[in-house]
Design an enzyme around this catalytic site. Structure first.
Site, short mmCIF file in Angstrom:
data_model
loop_
_atom_site.label_atom_id
_atom_site.label_comp_id
_atom_site.label_asym_id
_atom_site.label_seq_id
_atom_site.Cartn_x
_atom_site.Cartn_y
_atom_site.Cartn_z
N GLY A 71 0.81 -1.21 0.00
CA GLY A 71 0.00 0.00 0.00
C GLY A 71 0.85 1.26 0.00
CE1 TYR A 96 1.17 3.99 -5.05
CE2 TYR A 96 0.21 4.96 -7.03
CZ TYR A 96 1.31 4.49 -6.34
OH TYR A 96 2.55 4.50 -6.93
CG PHE A 98 -5.29 -1.54 0.61
CD1 PHE A 98 -5.45 -2.89 0.32
CD2 PHE A 98 -4.12 -0.91 0.20
CE1 PHE A 98 -4.46 -3.60 -0.35
CE2 PHE A 98 -3.13 -1.61 -0.47
CZ PHE A 98 -3.30 -2.95 -0.75
CG HIS A 127 -3.86 12.60 2.60
ND1 HIS A 127 -4.26 12.83 1.31
CD2 HIS A 127 -4.16 11.30 2.86
CE1 HIS A 127 -4.78 11.72 0.79
NE2 HIS A 127 -4.73 10.77 1.71
CE LYS A 131 -0.72 10.81 0.91
NZ LYS A 131 -0.26 9.42 0.99
P1 NAD Z 1 4.46 6.36 8.82
O1 NAD Z 1 5.47 7.42 8.50
O2 NAD Z 1 3.68 6.48 10.08
O3 NAD Z 1 5.16 4.92 8.82
C1 NAD Z 1 6.10 4.51 7.86
C2 NAD Z 1 7.02 3.48 8.53
O4 NAD Z 1 7.91 2.96 7.52
C3 NAD Z 1 7.91 4.11 9.63
O5 NAD Z 1 7.92 3.28 10.78
C4 NAD Z 1 9.28 4.19 8.97
O6 NAD Z 1 10.36 4.10 9.90
C5 NAD Z 1 9.22 2.96 8.06
N1 NAD Z 1 10.24 3.05 6.99
C6 NAD Z 1 10.66 4.14 6.33
N2 NAD Z 1 11.65 3.81 5.47
C7 NAD Z 1 11.84 2.47 5.61
C8 NAD Z 1 12.73 1.54 5.01
N3 NAD Z 1 13.62 1.93 4.08
N4 NAD Z 1 12.66 0.24 5.39
C9 NAD Z 1 11.74 -0.17 6.32
N5 NAD Z 1 10.89 0.68 6.94
C10 NAD Z 1 10.94 1.97 6.58
O7 NAD Z 1 3.48 6.32 7.56
P2 NAD Z 1 2.05 5.62 7.44
O8 NAD Z 1 1.00 6.64 7.61
O9 NAD Z 1 2.02 4.37 8.26
O10 NAD Z 1 2.03 5.26 5.87
C11 NAD Z 1 2.99 4.38 5.33
C12 NAD Z 1 2.81 4.30 3.82
O11 NAD Z 1 1.52 3.76 3.51
C13 NAD Z 1 2.85 5.67 3.10
O12 NAD Z 1 3.44 5.50 1.84
C14 NAD Z 1 1.38 6.02 2.97
O13 NAD Z 1 1.11 6.95 1.94
C15 NAD Z 1 0.81 4.66 2.67
N6 NAD Z 1 -0.61 4.50 2.93
C16 NAD Z 1 -1.32 3.82 2.00
C17 NAD Z 1 -2.65 3.57 2.18
C18 NAD Z 1 -3.39 2.77 1.15
O14 NAD Z 1 -4.60 2.52 1.32
N7 NAD Z 1 -2.71 2.31 0.09
C19 NAD Z 1 -3.30 4.03 3.33
C20 NAD Z 1 -2.56 4.73 4.29
C21 NAD Z 1 -1.21 4.94 4.07
#
Ligand code: NAD
Length: 216
Positions: A71, A96, A98, A127, A131
């Site tokens: 995601g 992008y 879910f 957002h 983000k």
């Molecule tokens: P967040 O910043 O709270 O969490 C991201 C996590 O990933 C952090 O713990 C960070 O340390 C970790 N991270 C960063 N780089 C990394 C790496 N190289 N290796 C391993 N871990 C790593 O963000 P979030 O709100 O949890 O969102 C995470 C992602 O999911 C974003 O890209 C967001 O846009 C996406 N997202 C998608 C949906 C969907 O429905 N597709 C919904 C919500 C969020």
């Protein structure tokens, strides 16, 4: 199922782990920046982290023969190509967004886009301030569904999980299609549904639309 989470310390990673464990699934792989813990072989890996994590995620899927639900947003065309290559070895479900609601709106837009071909159109998305990508991946999904270049306006304020509005206007009418994620849990629930759906697949590239279509 035995599953792994990439980005387990993040907002989505924590919610996904909590929800999957509540549903009786077992977390056997936790990955975050500079951190990896593995206790068994995962059947599915769930990645909601950062595009920077993608090469390692792909490596882990191959090493464990695990299917992937991803995601993470902000992926480049090269990243999508890498995922397509991986889908020749394992099953991948990439989206992008879910949430069921956005995916239903995508279906509606794809079906009726030609009726709006001479209407003006704009997309607005809001957002939370943390983000990283802008515009959102969902806004690009909506633009793709309408199948023409559309101006997207983005705001990053407060703690909003995700708001999207598509406006269609002509000289006498305005149509507004809006979606609001009331909480992030909706995305974790979608990731759970997607993971359960993907578990039996051997290889191939799927999206969340494939999951909701079975219910239509
Ligand atoms: P967040 O910043 O709270 O969490 C991201 C996590 O990933 C952090 O713990 C960070 O340390 C970790 N991270 C960063 N780089 C990394 C790496 N190289 N290796 C391993 N871990 C790593 O963000 P979030 O709100 O949890 O969102 C995470 C992602 O999911 C974003 O890209 C967001 O846009 C996406 N997202 C998608 C949906 C969907 O429905 N597709 C919904 C919500 C969020």
């Amino acid at each position: 199922m035995k599953y792994g989470v990439i980005g387990y310390k993040g907002k989505m990673g924590r919610l996904i782990t909590k929800l999957f464990n509540e549903k009786g699934h077992t977390s056997v792989l936790y990955v975050d920046k500079n951190s990896i813990k593995q206790t068994d072989i995962p059947e599915i890996i769930i990645d909601f982290s950062s595009k920077d994590a993608l090469p390692h995620t792909i490596e882990l899927c191959i090493k464990n023969s695990a299917n992937l639900v991803i995601g993470t947003t902000g992926l480049s065309n090269e990243d999508i190509s890498s995922l397509k290559d991986l889908s020749k070895k394992v099953a991948i479900l990439q989206s992008y967004n879910f949430s069921f609601g956005i995916n239903i709106i995508v279906e509606i837009l794809e079906k009726f886009k030609t009726l709006f071909s001479d209407w003006d159109c704009e997309i607005f998305e809001i957002h939370h301030s943390e983000k990283k990508d802008k515009p959102s991946g969902t806004a690009f999904m909506l633009e793709k569904a309408i199948n023409r270049k559309i101006n997207i306006t983005s705001a990053r304020i407060g703690g909003i999980p995700g708001d999207h509005t598509i406006l269609f206007a002509n000289q006498g009418e305005l149509i507004s299609i809006s979606h609001r994620a009331i909480s992030r849990e909706v995305f974790a629930l979608g990731a759970l549904k997607a993971s359960e759906w993907l578990l039996s697949k051997k290889k191939g590239y799927y999206t969340f639309k494939d999951v909701i279509k079975e219910g239509l």
